[in-house]
Scaffold this active site. Structure first.
Site, PDB file in Angstrom:
ATOM      1  N   LYS A   1       0.820  -1.227   0.000  1.00 25.68           N
ATOM      2  CA  LYS A   1       0.000   0.000   0.000  1.00 25.68           C
ATOM      3  C   LYS A   1       0.848   1.270   0.000  1.00 25.68           C
ATOM      4  O   LYS A   1       2.041   1.253   0.306  1.00 25.68           O
ATOM      5  CB  LYS A   1      -0.996  -0.039   1.150  1.00 25.68           C
TER       6      LYS A   1
ATOM      7  N   ARG B   1      -4.326  -9.876   4.416  1.00 22.40           N
ATOM      8  CA  ARG B   1      -4.641  -9.896   2.979  1.00 22.40           C
ATOM      9  C   ARG B   1      -3.399  -9.418   2.221  1.00 22.40           C
ATOM     10  O   ARG B   1      -3.021  -8.259   2.350  1.00 22.40           O
ATOM     11  CB  ARG B   1      -5.839  -8.977   2.735  1.00 22.40           C
TER      12      ARG B   1
END
Ligand code: 8Y7
Length: 259
Positions: A202, A236
């Protein structure tokens, strides 16, 4: 949880897995590398992304979900559309991951009807608007209250507590400081429900390292280890093999802690 994007514009897989065969092979590799579940999604939720029609989303993900589930791999479907969720569950998915927090009652009823697990995620705003100056009075308690409220609605629909995962939604309407505070205090969320989190590749990692999404493996694995030590139940991730390898080592070390 391995990430399998079947979107033409997803930021780190760049449309390379559009074809069903490639997507299925990728899921098989994730399973072999130690993934407990594969999260399959067809709507890009990257900041500023455009919405996708239900028909388009179904034609992207359902053939892949059906094939992956038929090989005995537990499948989660990343969707906010009740029509897509129902079809995914009918074809063998066991979990629905909704970045819009199951705010649509049809999503809750659909999941309950198939005895599916759910992941309720927090997002401030919409994918289009979420990164324009998000503000919180009290980040942690505001987000946990929202997640517990949505989880209660899921329970009222008939989903058992232990099947409801909550997720503070790193990157969804949060600044760098917000993201780091959520990760640093991930154990704040583990009190009532199991917790799932996604930090893999991210932008908060890119803001720290200056690296491109493809080169964020080190930061991703470091964050995953931190979250595991904070008690987060499901991570995840894009890089299943490397993450599983790191977590095996963390597990052995943790077992030998004094106290
Ligand atoms: C998350 C997610 C994405 C997350 C959950 C990306 C679909 C962006 N991030 N679902 N989805 N949690 N539950 O970088 O953090 O993978 S998409």
């Amino acid at each position: 949880m391995g990430i399998l994007n079947v979107t033409p514009d997803s930021f780190s897989d760049g449309g390379r897995f559009l074809e069903k065969e490639k997507a299925v092979n990728r899921a098989l590799r994730m399973k072999e590398a130690g993934a407990a579940i594969v999260d399959i999604g067809g709507e890009s939720t990257r900041p500023g992304a455009s919405p996708v029609s239900e028909q388009e989303e179904i034609s992207r993900v359902i053939p892949v979900i059906e094939e992956v589930a038929s090989r005995g791999i537990p499948v989660s479907c990343d969707t906010s559309k009740p029509g897509v969720a129902r079809e995914a569950l009918r074809r063998g998915a066991v979990m629905i991951n909704d970045v819009r927090g199951f705010s649509d009652p049809e999503m809750r009823e659909g999941a309950a009807g198939y005895n599916a697990a759910v992941c309720v995620m927090h997002m401030k705003g919409t994918p289009r608007s979420m990164q324009s100056g998000p503000r919180y009075e009290n980040l942690l308690s505001e987000i946990r209250e929202y997640l517990h409220r949505q989880a209660s609605l899921c329970r009222e629909a008939g989903i058992p507590r232990e099947e409801i995962f909550i997720d503070p939604g790193v990157g969804f309407g949060k600044t760098l400081e917000h993201n780091l505070e959520l990760i640093a205090n991930a154990d704040f969320f583990t009190v009532r429900h199991p917790v799932l989190m996604g930090v893999s590749r991210k932008s908060f990692i890119g803001m720290i390292s200056g690296l491109h999404p493809r080169d964020r493996l080190g930061g991703s694995v470091a964050s995953a280890c931190w979250l595991a030590l904070k008690g987060v139940d499901i991570l995840r991730v894009h890089d299943v093999k490397e993450t599983v390898e790191a977590l095996k080592v963390i597990k052995e070390i943790r077992k030998r802690r004094n106290e």
